[in-house]
Write a protein that holds these residues in place. Structure first.
Motif, PDB file in Angstrom:
ATOM      1  N   THR A  66     -30.498  -6.735  19.065  1.00  0.00           N
ATOM      2  CA  THR A  66     -29.378  -6.976  18.166  1.00  0.00           C
ATOM      3  C   THR A  66     -28.464  -8.063  18.706  1.00  0.00           C
ATOM      4  N   ALA A  67     -28.226  -8.064  20.021  1.00  0.00           N
ATOM      5  CA  ALA A  67     -27.384  -9.092  20.626  1.00  0.00           C
ATOM      6  C   ALA A  67     -28.002 -10.470  20.449  1.00  0.00           C
TER       7      ALA A  67
ATOM      8  N   GLU B  94     -17.298 -10.686  17.988  1.00  0.00           N
ATOM      9  CA  GLU B  94     -18.367 -10.126  17.154  1.00  0.00           C
ATOM     10  C   GLU B  94     -19.501  -9.577  18.010  1.00  0.00           C
ATOM     11  N   LEU B  95     -19.856 -10.311  19.071  1.00  0.00           N
ATOM     12  CA  LEU B  95     -21.010  -9.922  19.880  1.00  0.00           C
ATOM     13  C   LEU B  95     -20.742  -8.684  20.722  1.00  0.00           C
TER      14      LEU B  95
ATOM     15  N   SER C 117     -27.765 -15.864  14.757  1.00  0.00           N
ATOM     16  CA  SER C 117     -27.161 -15.908  13.423  1.00  0.00           C
ATOM     17  C   SER C 117     -25.831 -16.649  13.434  1.00  0.00           C
ATOM     18  N   ALA C 118     -25.152 -16.641  14.591  1.00  0.00           N
ATOM     19  CA  ALA C 118     -23.860 -17.312  14.713  1.00  0.00           C
ATOM     20  C   ALA C 118     -24.000 -18.772  15.128  1.00  0.00           C
TER      21      ALA C 118
ATOM     22  N   SER D  90     -30.119 -11.384  18.061  1.00  0.00           N
ATOM     23  CA  SER D  90     -30.052 -11.711  16.642  1.00  0.00           C
ATOM     24  C   SER D  90     -28.648 -12.144  16.235  1.00  0.00           C
ATOM     25  N   THR D  91     -27.646 -11.454  16.745  1.00  0.00           N
ATOM     26  CA  THR D  91     -26.257 -11.810  16.445  1.00  0.00           C
ATOM     27  C   THR D  91     -25.950 -13.216  16.961  1.00  0.00           C
ATOM     28  N   THR D  92     -26.452 -13.527  18.136  1.00  0.00           N
ATOM     29  CA  THR D  92     -26.218 -14.851  18.730  1.00  0.00           C
ATOM     30  C   THR D  92     -26.836 -15.954  17.903  1.00  0.00           C
TER      31      THR D  92
ATOM     32  N   PHE E 281     -16.794 -15.571  18.339  1.00  0.00           N
ATOM     33  CA  PHE E 281     -18.188 -15.262  18.656  1.00  0.00           C
ATOM     34  C   PHE E 281     -18.297 -14.026  19.556  1.00  0.00           C
ATOM     35  N   TYR E 282     -17.558 -14.016  20.656  1.00  0.00           N
ATOM     36  CA  TYR E 282     -17.702 -12.919  21.607  1.00  0.00           C
ATOM     37  C   TYR E 282     -17.055 -11.627  21.101  1.00  0.00           C
TER      38      TYR E 282
ATOM     39  N   ASP F  90     -24.448 -19.567  23.799  1.00  0.00           N
ATOM     40  CA  ASP F  90     -23.491 -19.417  22.702  1.00  0.00           C
ATOM     41  C   ASP F  90     -23.413 -20.704  21.875  1.00  0.00           C
TER      42      ASP F  90
END
Length: 254
Positions: A209-210, A30-31, A216-217, A212-214, A27-28, A239
């Motif tokens: 974006t951060a 990717e983030l 989405s994961a 959205s990424t969170t 996760f991190y 997370d």
């Protein structure tokens, strides 16, 4: 954060205690674009240091006790962990773990302030703490969430020598004129089961974006991306394993 390196009394490191180390690494990475390296020694217990380039920026580790929550923790640099531990007790706090040696890299303790928020002490030997601050993917601010702000304002300056820059809406902590963190009073908007805690904020290139990424994961946006007075944009995220953290971007980073 006006600090750009570990200094005595200031935040020097942040580490995640998680119930799924491999998932947290993915996760991190990717983030934030981290490069995690897990200490192969059995006695290290899976402790993993995340890097940006050659700089160590944070750590990820398995939970070592059943009672330990999934959470980010903040460490403050001290010259003498044993002396600071005594000062914490004298000021009304509690020392939960240590002080204890961590191999040859430093001396460590876990404490709780009088308002119930946990934090850590780090007396550096071969490892001073984070090698990068304020850059995307690295620590840039720390924030105390508490229901007893007056107790906190008395405790932390007495233990660490912090300055207090308090306005009607927000309190900032500093050292020698360099602010590095703040304090939020937990009101009725915070569920009663949420304990007082320290929240690390990581700098990012794009807060939206951060967030959205969170999500989405499989994580959560606890506070959606928000623009503050002065142009800073922030969000508070959780997370996929349940650890809370903040992200921000300052206008001077454009």
């Amino acid at each position: 954060m006006k600090l750009d390196k570990p200094v005595t009394g200031g935040p020097c490191w942040t580490e995640l205690g998680t119930n799924d180390l491999e998932a947290a690494k993915r996760f991190y990475t990717e983030l934030f674009g981290w490069r995690p390296e897990t200490d192969a020694r059995q006695e290290a217990g899976g402790y993993t240091i995340a890097h940006l380039g050659d700089a160590a920026v944070a750590a990820l580790a398995p939970l070592y006790q059943e009672s330990q929550p999934v959470a980010w923790n903040v460490s403050f640099a001290v010259r003498d962990a044993d002396a600071t531990a005594r000062e914490i007790t004298e000021a009304g706090g509690t020392v939960l773990v240590g002080p204890m040696d961590v191999f040859d890299v430093g001396r460590f303790a876990v404490s709780v302030d009088p308002t119930g928020a946990a934090f850590q002490l780090w007396q550096a030997r071969s490892f001073p703490g984070a090698g990068l601050f304020n850059a995307p993917g690295s620590l840039g601010w720390v924030e105390l969430m508490t229901r007893a702000p007056e107790q906190a304002r008395a405790f932390y300056p007495s233990v660490f020598g912090w300055s207090v820059n308090a306005s009607e809406h927000y309190t900032q902590w500093g050292l020698d004129g360099a602010d590095f963190g703040g304090m939020v009073t937990m009101d009725d908007k915070f569920p009663p089961e949420v304990p007082p805690h320290w929240l690390p904020y990581f700098a990012v290139a794009d807060v939206d974006t951060a967030a959205s990424t969170t999500t989405s994961a499989g994580g959560t946006a606890l506070m959606e991306p928000t623009s503050l007075q002065g142009g800073r944009r922030i969000a508070v995220l959780r997370d996929p394993q349940g650890a809370m953290f903040g992200v921000y971007r300052s206008p001077d980073e454009d």
